[in-house]
Design a protein around this motif. Structure first.
Motif, mmCIF file in Angstrom:
data_model
loop_
_atom_site.group_PDB
_atom_site.id
_atom_site.type_symbol
_atom_site.label_atom_id
_atom_site.label_comp_id
_atom_site.label_asym_id
_atom_site.label_seq_id
_atom_site.Cartn_x
_atom_site.Cartn_y
_atom_site.Cartn_z
ATOM 1 N N ALA A 1 0.307 2.742 -9.185
ATOM 2 C CA ALA A 1 1.154 3.893 -9.544
ATOM 3 C C ALA A 1 0.922 4.964 -8.488
ATOM 4 C CB ALA A 1 0.793 4.410 -10.931
ATOM 5 N N VAL A 2 1.892 5.151 -7.617
ATOM 6 C CA VAL A 2 1.709 6.008 -6.443
ATOM 7 C C VAL A 2 2.828 7.049 -6.355
ATOM 8 C CG1 VAL A 2 1.402 6.021 -3.937
ATOM 9 C CG2 VAL A 2 0.704 4.008 -5.254
ATOM 10 N N THR A 3 2.453 8.280 -6.040
ATOM 11 C CA THR A 3 3.413 9.379 -5.897
ATOM 12 C C THR A 3 3.319 9.973 -4.492
ATOM 13 O OG1 THR A 3 3.248 9.987 -8.220
ATOM 14 C CG2 THR A 3 4.029 11.679 -6.738
ATOM 15 N N THR B 1 15.313 7.064 6.658
ATOM 16 C CA THR B 1 13.860 7.094 6.876
ATOM 17 C C THR B 1 13.104 7.028 5.551
ATOM 18 O OG1 THR B 1 13.985 9.500 6.978
ATOM 19 C CG2 THR B 1 13.983 8.317 9.058
ATOM 20 N N MET B 2 13.455 7.895 4.615
ATOM 21 C CA MET B 2 12.872 7.924 3.269
ATOM 22 C C MET B 2 11.372 7.643 3.299
ATOM 23 S SD MET B 2 13.860 8.867 0.415
ATOM 24 C CE MET B 2 13.155 8.988 -1.220
ATOM 25 N N ARG B 3 10.665 8.525 3.989
ATOM 26 C CA ARG B 3 9.256 8.206 4.231
ATOM 27 C C ARG B 3 8.409 8.243 2.968
ATOM 28 N NH1 ARG B 3 7.041 13.286 7.883
ATOM 29 N NH2 ARG B 3 7.113 14.889 6.268
ATOM 30 N N THR B 4 8.807 9.060 1.972
ATOM 31 C CA THR B 4 7.976 9.091 0.748
ATOM 32 C C THR B 4 8.022 7.743 0.046
ATOM 33 O OG1 THR B 4 9.825 10.000 -0.519
ATOM 34 C CG2 THR B 4 8.216 11.570 0.337
ATOM 35 N N LEU B 5 9.196 7.128 -0.009
ATOM 36 C CA LEU B 5 9.320 5.837 -0.697
ATOM 37 C C LEU B 5 8.610 4.745 0.106
ATOM 38 C CD1 LEU B 5 10.502 4.537 -3.216
ATOM 39 C CD2 LEU B 5 12.608 4.087 -1.956
ATOM 40 N N ARG B 6 8.751 4.805 1.431
ATOM 41 C CA ARG B 6 8.079 3.812 2.274
ATOM 42 C C ARG B 6 6.564 3.921 2.133
ATOM 43 N NH1 ARG B 6 11.772 1.619 6.535
ATOM 44 N NH2 ARG B 6 13.777 2.450 5.877
ATOM 45 N N GLN B 7 6.048 5.163 2.169
ATOM 46 C CA GLN B 7 4.592 5.346 2.062
ATOM 47 C C GLN B 7 4.087 4.902 0.693
ATOM 48 O OE1 GLN B 7 4.186 9.534 2.843
ATOM 49 N NE2 GLN B 7 4.469 9.317 5.049
ATOM 50 N N ALA B 8 4.795 5.335 -0.355
ATOM 51 C CA ALA B 8 4.346 5.012 -1.712
ATOM 52 C C ALA B 8 4.397 3.505 -1.942
ATOM 53 C CB ALA B 8 5.206 5.735 -2.744
ATOM 54 N N ALA B 9 5.452 2.853 -1.447
ATOM 55 C CA ALA B 9 5.578 1.410 -1.644
ATOM 56 C C ALA B 9 4.470 0.669 -0.900
ATOM 57 C CB ALA B 9 6.959 0.935 -1.167
ATOM 58 N N ALA B 10 4.168 1.109 0.321
ATOM 59 C CA ALA B 10 3.127 0.425 1.102
ATOM 60 C C ALA B 10 1.792 0.464 0.361
ATOM 61 C CB ALA B 10 3.007 1.061 2.487
ATOM 62 N N ARG C 1 -0.112 -2.747 -1.582
ATOM 63 C CA ARG C 1 -1.479 -3.102 -1.209
ATOM 64 C C ARG C 1 -2.355 -3.177 -2.461
ATOM 65 N NH1 ARG C 1 -2.125 0.551 2.680
ATOM 66 N NH2 ARG C 1 -3.429 1.993 1.501
ATOM 67 N N GLN C 2 -2.210 -2.162 -3.324
ATOM 68 C CA GLN C 2 -3.028 -2.132 -4.541
ATOM 69 C C GLN C 2 -2.712 -3.317 -5.451
ATOM 70 O OE1 GLN C 2 -2.302 1.698 -6.317
ATOM 71 N NE2 GLN C 2 -3.603 2.797 -4.862
ATOM 72 N N ALA C 3 -1.447 -3.721 -5.483
ATOM 73 C CA ALA C 3 -1.032 -4.768 -6.413
ATOM 74 C C ALA C 3 -1.045 -6.152 -5.774
ATOM 75 C CB ALA C 3 0.367 -4.452 -6.943
ATOM 76 N N GLY C 4 -1.428 -6.223 -4.492
ATOM 77 C CA GLY C 4 -1.508 -7.509 -3.814
ATOM 78 C C GLY C 4 -0.146 -8.141 -3.557
ATOM 79 N N SER D 1 9.054 10.569 -4.240
ATOM 80 C CA SER D 1 9.109 9.187 -4.699
ATOM 81 C C SER D 1 7.888 8.811 -5.534
ATOM 82 C CB SER D 1 9.179 8.229 -3.498
ATOM 83 O OG SER D 1 10.375 8.429 -2.782
ATOM 84 N N ASP D 2 8.132 7.993 -6.544
ATOM 85 C CA ASP D 2 7.078 7.355 -7.334
ATOM 86 C C ASP D 2 7.311 5.857 -7.268
ATOM 87 O OD1 ASP D 2 6.024 9.790 -8.164
ATOM 88 O OD2 ASP D 2 7.109 9.804 -10.060
ATOM 89 N N VAL D 3 6.244 5.095 -7.124
ATOM 90 C CA VAL D 3 6.341 3.629 -7.131
ATOM 91 C C VAL D 3 5.292 3.070 -8.088
ATOM 92 C CG1 VAL D 3 6.117 1.509 -5.777
ATOM 93 C CG2 VAL D 3 7.257 3.501 -4.776
ATOM 94 N N ILE D 4 5.735 2.245 -9.023
ATOM 95 C CA ILE D 4 4.853 1.686 -10.055
ATOM 96 C C ILE D 4 5.024 0.170 -10.074
ATOM 97 C CG2 ILE D 4 4.502 1.544 -12.573
ATOM 98 C CD1 ILE D 4 5.568 4.544 -12.586
ATOM 99 N N VAL D 5 3.902 -0.555 -10.118
ATOM 100 C CA VAL D 5 3.951 -2.017 -10.248
ATOM 101 C C VAL D 5 3.273 -2.414 -11.558
ATOM 102 C CG1 VAL D 5 3.295 -4.240 -9.244
ATOM 103 C CG2 VAL D 5 3.891 -2.315 -7.735
#
Lengths: 138, 384, 150
Positions: free
Chosen positions: B235-237, B253-262, B266-269, B375-379
């Motif tokens: 869960a990354v913001t 570019t959407m760097r917040t989404l790219r950074q959060a997803a990366a 990584r955390q979720a493998g 951006s927020d990204v949750i797995v």
């Protein structure tokens, strides 16, 4: 540097399932209704779908007032007086105008709801609460 | 960190106008549905998080008056408002509260009643010294960003229209969705009026009234109460600079989404998201944004998003179904929209998707998008 | 079941905002037809609007640089929806065009009104120039709009 920027914003609020009936009966019949909580059995007025005190749903309509007890009041210079009133048969306090406050009200005084002459389905269908004179308390 | 899972979800019917309920009653509908799904009594909830953009309704303290609808009285209750990410932010806050051991069971409720205020007027309250006089709502901001994206990546109107069709057809299998258009065609999208070039009416999300809720629980409770808990694996913001003109080529570019997803991958493998994820619920307020997010989320290389939608990779029967719910393009009560993304992702892992179920879904992605660039990204994963 | 009852009203909201030091200098410049940006000494980015800190470098910004009133159109749109004007509270006449302009000497873009609508001369990469008002008050409205040149 300071800028002043006013804006006008339009709003529209749905009263919802329970409050719609509260306002409808107030407008059409001039009666004030409360709702009884299924959990703590208190009567809430204005009426809401669930209890603000314990969270349980309300399920029963109960007529309250028009008489009540003054729980607190204040006067705002140039704007009039306001009262917190517990209507007879109800368990919660309602905030509204206190009419003719120059009579120096005291906490615990008897008050009575005064209906507006023309009613549109809003809280101002109640004009406010007026103090019940000594002669009327029997 | 302690394991955290989503054990129940609930939503209201979403529509253009829910005059039949007040805001607290709307919240109660979603909260009651989520608690019933988790087989939990209100008294068993330790804390409540409310997601709502109160500026849109002009009603102060939603955590107080609408919070009563979520049985918040006498409990810790906070409101989170971060634009479109409000809902995902509230979910992430709940994950943190439970992971930190502060609470065992947290109820998250997001809601919005756009019909009760003026959303664009609320969004116009930007910097009074800089860009307020030119503010043209989410529509104006998206149109400018999409103008650049189209120029740079060469996606076509037709490819964007395919996203519009996918969303509204998927929504037809979701009983909660606002816009359900099972027979929508690309031609109908392309025939809908241009409202801010190059955006057509059917490229944009609707404004909805609605609420969504979910229950977050610690490991022991999750195992006891839920047959297939949706475990939070990441869960990354990420936030970014405040002005529309601060970031170059925003969608591309959407760097917040790219950074959060990366970080989340990584955390979720996750090495290859299309292969490793089974379903995604992404926050796409406009068709072209979904295409841009495909690239930012690594579903395809930059410049190939148009091909991805054409090849049906993100369709219900594709390798990675994106937004089986119909997405934000079909349902958008802003404060609830992020909660809906997470709830729909969890619902898929719970196996309760009904007609929109992705068979055998074990790993799901949910994203949030706010204002210009947050951006927020949750797995989520169904096995610990 | 009762008919749903609702109330509608308009709320007049009044706010006052302090500009901060950087924006105060910027606005004073507009009165004289001058545009200035703040440059980050660490990364070199020239910021409009000027602000106290660089978000990327967390560095304080102190170096003022001159910015031209001509630049390049980076994006444009023509809006058909009568958006509410936050300055007046009333809907704007449609259609109207807005664009992102990268002024010469700045690295961020500025969103502002464009003088013309329609896809004729409005295109990404077009040269544009600020159309200044003759009466200026130190606000962004001192620039009426940007017009395509050349």
């Amino acid at each position: 540097m300071i800028r002043r920027l006013p804006i006008r914003m339009p709003f529209h609020y749905a009263a919802g399932a329970s409050a719609s009936r509260f306002f409808e009966v107030l407008r059409d019949q001039g009666r004030i209704l409360g709702r009884r909580c299924t959990g703590c059995r208190r009567v809430l007025c204005p009426a809401t779908a669930f209890c603000a005190l314990c969270g349980e749903p309300t399920d029963e309509w109960v007529e309250v007032g028009p008489g009540g007890e003054l729980l607190s009041w204040t006067e705002v210079p140039g704007r009039g007086a306001y009262a917190l009133v517990r209507l007879d048969g109800g368990d919660t306090a309602m905030l509204h105008r206190l009419l003719a406050a120059d009579a120096a009200p005291r906490i615990g005084d008897r008050v009575r709801a005064r209906l507006a002459d023309t009613r549109a389905g809003g809280i101002l269908d109640l004009e406010g609460f007026e103090l019940v004179g000594e002669e009327e308390v029997t | 960190m302690r394991p955290v899972a989503i054990i129940g979800t609930g939503q209201t019917r979403h529509s253009k106008r829910r005059d039949d309920v007040s805001q607290p009653e709307l919240v109660r509908e979603a909260a009651a549905a989520a608690l019933a799904d988790a087989d939990l009594r209100p008294a068993e909830v330790d804390a409540i998080l409310i997601s709502n953009m109160e500026l849109f309704e002009g009603r102060a303290f939603p955590e107080l008056w609408a919070g009563a609808g979520a049985w918040a009285i006498g409990k810790p209750c906070l409101k989170i408002a971060t634009g479109g990410t409000s809902g995902t932010s509230a979910c992430i806050a709940a994950f943190h509260q439970v992971a930190a051991g502060c609470f065992d069971t947290v109820l998250v409720v997001g809601f919005e009643k756009h019909s009760e205020g003026h959303t664009q007027a609320g969004m116009a309250l930007t910097d009074p010294y800089w860009d307020r006089s030119v503010a043209a709502g989410a529509l104006g901001n998206f149109a400018l960003s999409v103008c650049q994206y189209v120029q740079e990546r060469g996606v076509s109107e037709r490819q964007a229209a395919m996203v519009a069709v996918k969303a509204r057809r998927n929504a037809a299998a979701n009983p909660h969705a606002h816009l359900q258009l099972p027979d929508l065609t690309i031609e109908e999208v392309l025939a809908s009026p241009v409202i801010a070039a190059p955006l057509r009416r059917l490229d944009m999300c609707p404004q909805s009234d609605g609420a969504a809720a979910l229950v977050v629980a610690g490991e022991a409770s999750a195992r006891r109460r839920c047959r297939r808990p949706a475990w939070v694996k990441a869960a990354v913001t990420r936030h970014d600079k405040p002005y529309l003109g601060d970031l170059d080529r925003r969608l591309a570019t959407m760097r917040t989404l790219r950074q959060a997803a990366a970080v989340a991958y990584r955390q979720a493998g996750i090495d290859d998201p299309v292969r490793d994820l089974d379903v995604a619920e992404i926050y796409e307020p406009v068709t072209y944004a979904e295409l841009a997010w495909y690239e930012a989320l690594g579903f395809c290389p930059d410049g190939e998003a148009g091909r991805l939608i054409e090849d049906g990779v993100t369709a219900m029967d594709g390798a990675l179904p994106v937004n089986p719910s119909g997405g934000v393009l079909s349902t958008n009560p802003v404060g609830a929209s992020g909660v809906i993304r997470v709830a729909e992702a969890a619902l898929q892992l719970h196996g309760k998707g009904g007609a929109r179920q992705v068979e055998g879904a074990r790993r799901a992605l949910a994203t949030g998008y706010g204002v210009y660039a947050w951006s927020d990204v949750i797995v989520l994963e169904s096995a610990a | 079941m009762s008919q749903p009852i609702s109330v509608s009203h308009e709320m007049d909201l009044a706010w006052r905002y302090a500009s901060g030091e950087a924006m105060e200098r910027f606005c004073a410049g507009l009165t004289d037809g001058r545009i200035e940006a703040l440059r980050c000494a660490a990364c070199g980015l020239r910021y409009l609007p000027p602000r106290p800190f660089c978000g990327d470098c967390r560095a304080r910004l102190t170096e003022w640089v001159a910015v031209g009133d001509e630049g390049k159109l980076e994006a444009w749109t023509e809006v058909q929806v009568p958006m509410l004007d936050a300055g007046t509270g009333r809907p704007r006449a449609t259609p109207f065009a807005i664009g992102l302009v990268r002024l010469e000497g700045a690295d961020t873009t500025l969103n502002h009104f464009l003088a013309e609508t329609g896809a004729g001369r409005l295109r990404v990469g077009a040269r544009v120039r600020a159309r200044w008002r003759s009466e200026r008050a130190g606000t962004m409205a001192d620039i009426e709009c940007f017009e395509v040149i050349g």
